[in-house]
Design a protein around this motif. Structure first.
Motif, PDB file in Angstrom:
ATOM      1  N   GLU A 203      33.893 -14.193  13.049  1.00 45.52           N
ATOM      2  CA  GLU A 203      34.468 -13.251  14.009  1.00 45.52           C
ATOM      3  C   GLU A 203      33.772 -11.900  13.878  1.00 45.52           C
ATOM      4  O   GLU A 203      33.377 -11.505  12.782  1.00 45.52           O
ATOM      5  N   TYR A 204      33.683 -11.203  15.012  1.00 43.86           N
ATOM      6  CA  TYR A 204      33.168  -9.838  15.001  1.00 43.86           C
ATOM      7  C   TYR A 204      34.292  -8.870  14.654  1.00 43.86           C
ATOM      8  O   TYR A 204      35.418  -9.026  15.113  1.00 43.86           O
ATOM      9  N   THR A 205      33.964  -7.873  13.844  1.00 41.96           N
ATOM     10  CA  THR A 205      34.845  -6.715  13.724  1.00 41.96           C
ATOM     11  C   THR A 205      34.058  -5.537  14.276  1.00 41.96           C
ATOM     12  O   THR A 205      32.838  -5.458  14.107  1.00 41.96           O
TER      13      THR A 205
ATOM     14  N   CYS B 255      21.972  -8.865  27.701  1.00 39.96           N
ATOM     15  CA  CYS B 255      21.253  -8.105  26.686  1.00 39.96           C
ATOM     16  C   CYS B 255      21.926  -8.261  25.328  1.00 39.96           C
ATOM     17  O   CYS B 255      23.135  -8.034  25.207  1.00 39.96           O
ATOM     18  N   HIS B 256      21.158  -8.644  24.339  1.00 36.91           N
ATOM     19  CA  HIS B 256      21.627  -8.691  22.949  1.00 36.91           C
ATOM     20  C   HIS B 256      20.885  -7.582  22.219  1.00 36.91           C
ATOM     21  O   HIS B 256      19.669  -7.656  22.057  1.00 36.91           O
ATOM     22  N   ILE B 257      21.642  -6.553  21.791  1.00 37.43           N
ATOM     23  CA  ILE B 257      21.027  -5.316  21.309  1.00 37.43           C
ATOM     24  C   ILE B 257      21.611  -4.932  19.950  1.00 37.43           C
ATOM     25  O   ILE B 257      22.829  -4.978  19.765  1.00 37.43           O
TER      26      ILE B 257
ATOM     27  N   GLY C 269      24.610  -1.743  13.784  1.00 44.16           N
ATOM     28  CA  GLY C 269      24.950  -3.150  13.887  1.00 44.16           C
ATOM     29  C   GLY C 269      24.706  -3.643  15.299  1.00 44.16           C
ATOM     30  O   GLY C 269      23.814  -3.141  16.007  1.00 44.16           O
ATOM     31  N   HIS C 270      25.549  -4.568  15.694  1.00 45.55           N
ATOM     32  CA  HIS C 270      25.460  -5.228  17.002  1.00 45.55           C
ATOM     33  C   HIS C 270      26.069  -4.283  18.049  1.00 45.55           C
ATOM     34  O   HIS C 270      27.260  -3.976  17.989  1.00 45.55           O
ATOM     35  N   LEU C 271      25.244  -3.783  18.955  1.00 47.37           N
ATOM     36  CA  LEU C 271      25.709  -2.793  19.936  1.00 47.37           C
ATOM     37  C   LEU C 271      26.804  -3.374  20.827  1.00 47.37           C
ATOM     38  O   LEU C 271      26.654  -4.454  21.390  1.00 47.37           O
TER      39      LEU C 271
HETATM   40 ZN    ZN Z   1      23.879  -9.182  17.445  1.00 47.78          ZN
END
Ligand code: ZN
Length: 143
Positions: free
Chosen positions: A60-62, A90-92, A106-108
């Protein structure tokens, strides 16, 4: 693994508006220009930052939001474009620094507010690059 070869397509340069949402603007450009595959670089500054961290055990993302009074420099922001649910996606990832040079990132995520952003998008042409749910990681990865 897979390995595919692509050719360079169009190159876009954009200056994003003050106060706009960084991730949403990148997605908007790619959908408007129908950039199905490519890579993206951004430099500039943000006035707030929201990024995710993917926990590999819970899958899971936090999300963390930084809304400092002080500005954050975009030290590095890059990613790629591919197709997810048949739309350019877009994966940034982003690294930003505070005035002491301390970096976070981290993951935008949507919710990052642009102070100033200079964007270069390089389209690549070839076989469709499609994201699908990966059963091992539970991420939507290139298939
Ligand atoms: Zn990512």
């Amino acid at each position: 693994m897979f390995l595919k070869q692509y050719e360079r397509g169009r190159t876009f340069v954009a200056k994003l508006n003050y106060g706009s949402d960084l991730l949403e603007e990148l997605n908007k450009i790619c959908r408007q220009e129908y950039i199905k595959a490519g890579y993206i670089q951004v430099i500039g500054a943000v006035s707030s930052l929201k990024y995710g961290f993917y926990d590999q055990s819970t899958k899971e993302y936090t999300y963390t939001t930084y809304a400092y009074d002080e500005s954050l420099e975009i030290v590095s922001c890059s990613g790629n474009v591919s197709l997810k649910d048949e739309k350019p996606f877009c994966h940034i990832h982003i690294i930003a620094s505070d005035k002491k040079g301390k970096c976070i990132g981290g993951h935008l995520a949507a919710g990052t507010s642009v102070f100033a952003a200079e964007v270069v998008i390089q389209e690549i042409l070839g076989e469709d690059l499609i994201r699908e749910l990966d059963e091992t990681t539970k991420l939507t990865l290139w298939k």
